[in-house]
Design a protein around this motif. Structure first.
Motif, PDB file in Angstrom:
ATOM      1  N   ILE A 186       0.848  -1.191   0.000  1.00 52.71           N
ATOM      2  CA  ILE A 186       0.000   0.000   0.000  1.00 52.71           C
ATOM      3  C   ILE A 186       0.884   1.243   0.000  1.00 52.71           C
ATOM      4  CG2 ILE A 186      -1.831   1.266   1.166  1.00 52.71           C
ATOM      5  CD1 ILE A 186      -2.683  -1.502   0.206  1.00 52.71           C
ATOM      6  N   LYS A 187       0.594   2.173  -0.896  1.00 51.66           N
ATOM      7  CA  LYS A 187       1.290   3.453  -0.916  1.00 51.66           C
ATOM      8  C   LYS A 187       0.443   4.483  -0.180  1.00 51.66           C
ATOM      9  CE  LYS A 187       4.078   2.779  -5.037  1.00 51.66           C
ATOM     10  NZ  LYS A 187       4.539   3.358  -6.314  1.00 51.66           N
ATOM     11  N   ARG A 237      12.325   9.751   4.884  1.00 47.43           N
ATOM     12  CA  ARG A 237      13.777   9.597   4.934  1.00 47.43           C
ATOM     13  C   ARG A 237      14.199   8.137   5.045  1.00 47.43           C
ATOM     14  NH1 ARG A 237      13.664  14.751   8.523  1.00 47.43           N
ATOM     15  NH2 ARG A 237      14.207  16.359   7.003  1.00 47.43           N
ATOM     16  N   ASP A 238      13.360   7.307   5.656  1.00 47.04           N
ATOM     17  CA  ASP A 238      13.731   5.889   5.725  1.00 47.04           C
ATOM     18  C   ASP A 238      13.094   5.080   4.594  1.00 47.04           C
ATOM     19  OD1 ASP A 238      11.089   5.276   6.432  1.00 47.04           O
ATOM     20  OD2 ASP A 238      11.542   5.018   8.556  1.00 47.04           O
ATOM     21  N   GLY A 239      12.428   5.768   3.670  1.00 49.79           N
ATOM     22  CA  GLY A 239      11.915   5.111   2.475  1.00 49.79           C
ATOM     23  C   GLY A 239      10.618   4.377   2.640  1.00 49.79           C
ATOM     24  N   THR A 240       9.880   4.599   3.716  1.00 53.97           N
ATOM     25  CA  THR A 240       8.646   3.849   3.942  1.00 53.97           C
ATOM     26  C   THR A 240       7.387   4.651   3.647  1.00 53.97           C
ATOM     27  OG1 THR A 240       8.670   4.428   6.289  1.00 53.97           O
ATOM     28  CG2 THR A 240       9.709   2.341   5.662  1.00 53.97           C
ATOM     29  N   ASN A 241       7.520   5.833   3.053  1.00 56.31           N
ATOM     30  CA  ASN A 241       6.385   6.633   2.614  1.00 56.31           C
ATOM     31  C   ASN A 241       6.450   6.815   1.104  1.00 56.31           C
ATOM     32  OD1 ASN A 241       5.243   7.107   5.125  1.00 56.31           O
ATOM     33  ND2 ASN A 241       5.023   9.285   4.770  1.00 56.31           N
ATOM     34  N   THR A 299       9.500  13.424  -1.532  1.00 56.17           N
ATOM     35  CA  THR A 299       9.563  11.985  -1.761  1.00 56.17           C
ATOM     36  C   THR A 299      10.790  11.429  -1.050  1.00 56.17           C
ATOM     37  OG1 THR A 299      10.971  12.109  -3.731  1.00 56.17           O
ATOM     38  CG2 THR A 299       8.583  12.416  -4.061  1.00 56.17           C
ATOM     39  N   PRO A 300      10.912  10.107  -0.970  1.00 53.05           N
ATOM     40  CA  PRO A 300      12.132   9.546  -0.374  1.00 53.05           C
ATOM     41  C   PRO A 300      13.402   9.971  -1.113  1.00 53.05           C
ATOM     42  CG  PRO A 300      10.419   7.881  -0.443  1.00 53.05           C
ATOM     43  CD  PRO A 300       9.896   9.053  -1.224  1.00 53.05           C
ATOM     44  N   GLU A 301      13.269  10.320  -2.395  1.00 53.42           N
ATOM     45  CA  GLU A 301      14.435  10.678  -3.182  1.00 53.42           C
ATOM     46  C   GLU A 301      14.874  12.128  -2.987  1.00 53.42           C
ATOM     47  OE1 GLU A 301      12.799   7.094  -4.272  1.00 53.42           O
ATOM     48  OE2 GLU A 301      11.727   9.009  -4.520  1.00 53.42           O
TER      49      GLU A 301
END
Length: 387
Positions: free
Chosen positions: A298-299, A314-318, A359-361
């Motif tokens: 799920i996004k 920052r930890d890539g989970t969003n 975004t995470p990026e």
């Protein structure tokens, strides 16, 4: 890059959202996302939709580096420098983002030689009205109210007008009416609809125009403006997209009830791969609840993140957040009050707020919610004629 001007005016954005006697004060939350292979897109939708979303989002591929100037934004120099010696009272609920905004307002007021005061209330309308009456009795230059629609405080607005006090509001769907009196709105209906249209295009691009979205929302007019813009944009532009709406009760925010309701909704329809949590607080506790339920694809995305939401980027989970830093918002509300005083005319929300798609990026390093553009304080001071 002056990227705050990305969205052009539209008839939908111009309409006035009906006002109800409800209140909204915004915060943030924690969420989870997955890679593009699990976006729920079995192939691709309409190529026209995909191309249009890509084109719409081109200006949002970089973070804003300056306040948007006019046209179309309203961040232009005042006709004369802001005069020192004024005062402002901020009516603040206990919500952390509101308290952060109050602190930011104090710094902004100090920069123009104004005094400031925060009157805290319990988050409910009756106590806010008591504090509003107290603020009027202190005869400041301005009073600021967040998220309570004008219809619920008309007696106080009339009293402020009679006392020569300027009243500003943020996160409301109202239009200002007079100077003095209800004179200024920032982060209002135009900005709300811009955010909804932006989020719809982000979903379309990410899903290749096949998204099935579950939206988890709150019963407040300003959020309704964003919701309506989001759903109407998907309906108009993305024939292969779907969206359903689940109402979250404000008293359930931050409790297991909200996370449980979101998990249940997502379990009930395995084709839903996007969860739109309209503000960060709605997402509190959802990520671990999804993991526990075995829902890993799920996004989750939303608006107005807090420090937890940004940490999840920052930890890539969003997946992504449309950012509105509460301290920057506080400077924006001071700006709108000064513009009403400067012109002698009501200053409505003009949109083109310096939003950022995080975004995470691209999320900046550090802790807390980024304020973008990073030099916003110096930019505002230059607009206000501060030496």
């Amino acid at each position: 890059m002056n990227r705050g001007r990305a969205i052009e005016p539209s008839p939908r954005r111009a309409r006035i959202v009906a006002v109800a006697a409800s209140a909204l004060l915004i915060g943030g939350g924690l969420a989870a996302c997955s890679d593009d292979s699990s976006s729920g897109a079995a192939g691709a939708g309409s190529q026209e939709c995909i191309t249009a979303a890509d084109e719409f989002l081109q200006p949002w591929n970089e973070l804003p580096t300056s306040l948007p100037a006019s046209p179309p934004g309203g961040y232009v120099p005042l006709s004369k420098p802001a005069q020192p010696g004024g005062s402002i009272v901020f009516l603040a609920s206990p919500i952390p983002s509101v308290q952060d905004g109050a602190k930011g307002m104090a710094v902004a007021a100090e920069s123009i030689g104004w005094s400031s005061k925060t009157l805290n209330f319990d988050g409910n309308l009756p106590d806010m009205l008591v504090k509003f009456d107290q603020a009027i009795a202190e005869k400041p230059t301005a009073i600021w109210v967040q998220a309570f629609p004008a219809a619920g405080m008309q007696k106080q607005l009339d009293a402020a007008k009679n006392a020569g006090i300027v009243v500003g509001m943020t996160s409301v769907a109202d239009e200002p009416t007079s100077v003095p009196g209800f004179a200024a709105v920032s982060n209002g209906p135009v900005t709300a609809e811009e955010i909804g249209e932006l989020q719809a295009n982000l979903v379309m691009r990410d899903s290749k125009c096949t998204a099935n979205v579950a939206m988890f929302t709150l019963p407040f007019p300003i959020i309704e403006a964003t919701d309506n813009a989001f759903t109407s944009t998907l309906k108009e532009k993305c024939p292969d997209c779907k969206v359903s709406t689940t109402l979250v009760q404000p008293q359930d925010l931050g409790t297991p009830k909200t996370a449980s309701a979101i998990v249940s909704k997502l379990q009930s329809d395995p084709t839903v791969k996007y969860a739109y949590t309209v503000i960060g607080n709605v997402a509190n506790g959802v990520a671990p609840a999804l993991r526990q339920a075995g829902l890993k694809d799920i996004k989750i995305f939303g608006n107005t993140p807090d420090a937890d939401s940004i940490a999840s980027l920052r930890d890539g989970t969003n997946a992504w957040w449309v950012n509105q830093n509460p301290t920057l918002q506080a400077w924006g509300l001071i700006d709108s009050v000064l513009r009403a005083i400067d012109s002698g005319a009501p200053h409505p929300d003009g949109g083109h707020y310096p939003l950022a798609v995080l975004t995470p990026e691209n999320v900046p390093d550090g802790t807390g919610v980024p304020a973008l553009p990073t030099d916003y304080q110096a930019e505002f001071e230059a607009l206000w004629g501060v030496s």
